[in-house]
Design an enzyme around this catalytic site. Structure first.
Site, mmCIF file in Angstrom:
data_model
loop_
_atom_site.group_PDB
_atom_site.id
_atom_site.type_symbol
_atom_site.label_atom_id
_atom_site.label_comp_id
_atom_site.label_asym_id
_atom_site.label_seq_id
_atom_site.Cartn_x
_atom_site.Cartn_y
_atom_site.Cartn_z
ATOM 1 N N GLU A 287 40.569 37.492 30.667
ATOM 2 C CA GLU A 287 39.507 38.368 31.181
ATOM 3 C C GLU A 287 39.073 39.396 30.151
ATOM 4 O O GLU A 287 37.940 39.865 30.167
ATOM 5 C CB GLU A 287 39.976 39.093 32.450
ATOM 6 C CG GLU A 287 39.565 38.354 33.706
ATOM 7 C CD GLU A 287 39.787 39.130 35.005
ATOM 8 O OE1 GLU A 287 39.643 38.484 36.043
ATOM 9 O OE2 GLU A 287 40.095 40.325 34.986
ATOM 10 N N HIS A 308 57.885 17.104 28.451
ATOM 11 C CA HIS A 308 57.810 15.747 28.999
ATOM 12 C C HIS A 308 56.459 15.491 29.650
ATOM 13 O O HIS A 308 56.298 14.540 30.411
ATOM 14 C CB HIS A 308 58.964 15.544 29.986
ATOM 15 C CG HIS A 308 60.304 15.688 29.319
ATOM 16 N ND1 HIS A 308 61.067 14.606 28.921
ATOM 17 C CD2 HIS A 308 60.983 16.789 28.905
ATOM 18 C CE1 HIS A 308 62.169 15.047 28.330
ATOM 19 N NE2 HIS A 308 62.144 16.365 28.295
ATOM 20 N N LYS A 422 31.381 35.017 42.547
ATOM 21 C CA LYS A 422 31.358 35.809 43.788
ATOM 22 C C LYS A 422 29.968 35.774 44.418
ATOM 23 O O LYS A 422 29.824 35.608 45.613
ATOM 24 C CB LYS A 422 31.731 37.271 43.493
ATOM 25 C CG LYS A 422 33.194 37.493 43.222
ATOM 26 C CD LYS A 422 33.472 38.991 43.163
ATOM 27 C CE LYS A 422 34.848 39.255 42.619
ATOM 28 N NZ LYS A 422 35.053 40.648 42.238
HETATM 29 O O1 PA5 Z 1 41.611 42.749 36.152
HETATM 30 C C1 PA5 Z 1 40.763 42.882 37.011
HETATM 31 O O2 PA5 Z 1 39.977 43.842 37.037
HETATM 32 C C2 PA5 Z 1 40.630 41.876 38.136
HETATM 33 O O3 PA5 Z 1 41.458 40.775 37.955
HETATM 34 C C3 PA5 Z 1 40.976 42.516 39.478
HETATM 35 O O4 PA5 Z 1 42.298 42.983 39.429
HETATM 36 C C4 PA5 Z 1 40.814 41.521 40.626
HETATM 37 O O5 PA5 Z 1 39.524 40.984 40.627
HETATM 38 C C5 PA5 Z 1 41.094 42.185 41.959
HETATM 39 O O6 PA5 Z 1 40.199 43.248 42.171
HETATM 40 P P1 PA5 Z 1 40.488 44.341 43.263
HETATM 41 O O7 PA5 Z 1 41.737 45.052 42.883
HETATM 42 O O8 PA5 Z 1 39.296 45.240 43.245
HETATM 43 O O9 PA5 Z 1 40.662 43.647 44.580
#
Ligand code: PA5
Length: 446
Positions: A287, A308, A422
């Site tokens: 990310e 394996h 989303k």
């Molecule tokens: O690293 C990030 O920002 C994302 O992976 C969030 O943690 C994830 O989308 C969950 O978001 P939220 O904590 O708002 O539910």
């Protein structure tokens, strides 16, 4: 401390190429520490370990103790950065078979809201209906669909058990200080709650209550975790040269390999307990770096299991990957191979040897074989699997990630790409406000 060894990667670039990259590494590191780069409003994690107060730790520990007393199971509801750090630590430290802390009677940690599988949630609800359980609901935005659905269903189940008035004993929320549906509910039900600071993004939040509360609820020592992280924080901040700063060393090496065409990084471990550490690492790096058409693709395998299966590809497949081998110097247990009376399996040559030693020989043999196959290896070693060393390791990875992303020229702290799915999902689900997109997507799907 963490030991990083890039001795074998030097075959894959020249000393001149390495030297030429050093100023860029230094610049990326300074950008991070001086807060002059993109996304600098999300740098709160950079001195989190040093800033966690004893009072905060004690408050989290006493909340965790309350949950332990009334629960045989604690369900962590969250997705992405809101559960992976906690799960990485809890699984790394738990017994591999019982999935709990060894010894005293600690609750087992279960997870929900990290996907949308109906089977999973049905089976979880079925399992929990006659159990003593509590919920830790974690969402920074407080509006993420996956955990929100799981929370609604599990809260109903809990309410059937303990009534509305019993919920405040059994649910703890970790969310934004003011915004989001979870914060509103927290106020309405008067739930105990913790705040995720504005300047800390989900994937960098393991040293906030997001990670600390579940880890403490599982019975692990968060003060030791923080002590390890704090030590790493001081080291990385004070030792800025590549020789003594493992985060800079790792970031530079992986970036140079990327520039040489090794665009995929495979994180390898030899302990199944580290599976979720790899998942956390993949999220952190995927990310943070994968954007603007750039980024090292983070993948992971478990050895020797995957030798394996994926071993063939790693040895012989497309040569665009490098490996990072995460070693634990000393396991907690290392059974010896016994002498066999008739040696029917011809293993007597290993009699008296420890499993740790056999695992280490598999590691060394594989490293050399893959090196011969054209795969550059980075080796990272920690001394033991305990809270202290995990604290060091997680913080090391976070800082290295920030440096890596700046070296790559991207903002480490945003995730614009996560929004695309989303938007489509909301449109297809018929969420109010997405009517136009709903029509367009349905026409495309036919
Ligand atoms: O690293 C990030 O920002 C994302 O992976 C969030 O943690 C994830 O989308 C969950 O978001 P939220 O904590 O708002 O539910």
């Amino acid at each position: 401390m963490i030991h990083i060894n890039t001795h074998f990667t030097a075959d894959f670039y020249t000393p001149t190429e390495w030297e030429a990259l050093l100023p860029e590494g230094e610049k990326a590191l300074n950008t991070l520490y001086e807060g002059t780069g993109a996304g600098n409003e999300f740098l709160g994690w950079l001195n989190l370990p040093g800033n966690v107060t004893t009072d905060t730790l004690q408050a989290i520990q006493s909340q965790a103790a309350k949950l332990q007393k009334i629960s045989d199971y604690v369900v962590i509801i969250g997705i992405g950065g809101s559960y992976l750090g906690a799960r990485a630590v809890i699984e790394a430290l738990s017994n591999s078979i019982s999935h709990k802390k060894e010894g005293a009677d600690y609750p087992q940690i279960l997870y929900a809201g990290h996907q949308l599988s109906g089977d999973y949630l049905h089976e979880l609800v079925h399992f929990l209906r006659d159990k003593r359980f509590s919920l830790i609901s974690i969402s920074k935005s407080g509006t993420t669909t996956e955990p929100a659905i799981a929370f609604r269903i599990l809260k109903n189940l809990l309410e059937n058990q303990v009534g509305k008035e019993g919920l405040s004993e059994r649910i703890v929320a970790v969310t934004d200080a003011n915004k989001g549906a979870l914060r509103m509910l927290t106020k309405e039900l008067e739930l105990p709650s913790y705040v995720i600071p504005d300047n800390v993004g989900g994937r960098f939040s393991v040293f906030t209550p997001v990670g600390l509360l579940p880890i403490a609820a599982a019975g692990f020592d968060i003060a030791e975790l923080i002590r390890g992280a704090r030590q790493m924080e001081a080291k990385l901040f004070n030792d800025r040269s590549v020789e003594s700063n493992p985060a800079l060393h790792y970031a530079l090496t992986r970036n140079l390999l990327y520039r040489k065409g090794y665009t995929n990084e495979v994180l390898i471990n030899y302990h199944p307990k580290l599976a979720y550490l790899s998942e956390w690492w993949k999220q952190l790096y995927g990310e943070s770096e994968g954007k603007d058409g750039k980024g090292i693709f983070p993948a992971s395998v478990q050895f020797t299991t995957d030798l394996h299966s994926m071993g063939q590809y790693l040895q012989d497949g497309k040569r665009n990957l490098f490996e990072t081998i995460l070693r634990v110097k000393q396991g907690n247990y290392s059974p010896e191979i016994p002498m066999g009376a008739d040696d029917f399996d011809q293993l007597n040559y290993l009699a008296g040897k420890s499993l740790d030693w056999v695992n280490e020989m598999a590691d060394k043999g594989t490293l050399l074989a893959h090196l011969d196959g054209g795969v550059p290896p980075i080796q990272i070693e920690i001394d033991r699997l305990d809270e202290f060393h995990l604290g060091q390791l997680l913080f090391f990875y976070e800082v290295a990630c920030g440096i890596s992303a700046y070296l790559l020229g991207v903002n480490p702290f945003d995730q614009p790409g996560v929004e695309a799915y989303k938007k489509n999902m909301f449109a297809l689900l018929g969420k109010p406000g997405f009517e136009k997109e709903n029509q367009a997507l349905k026409a495309r799907l036919g």
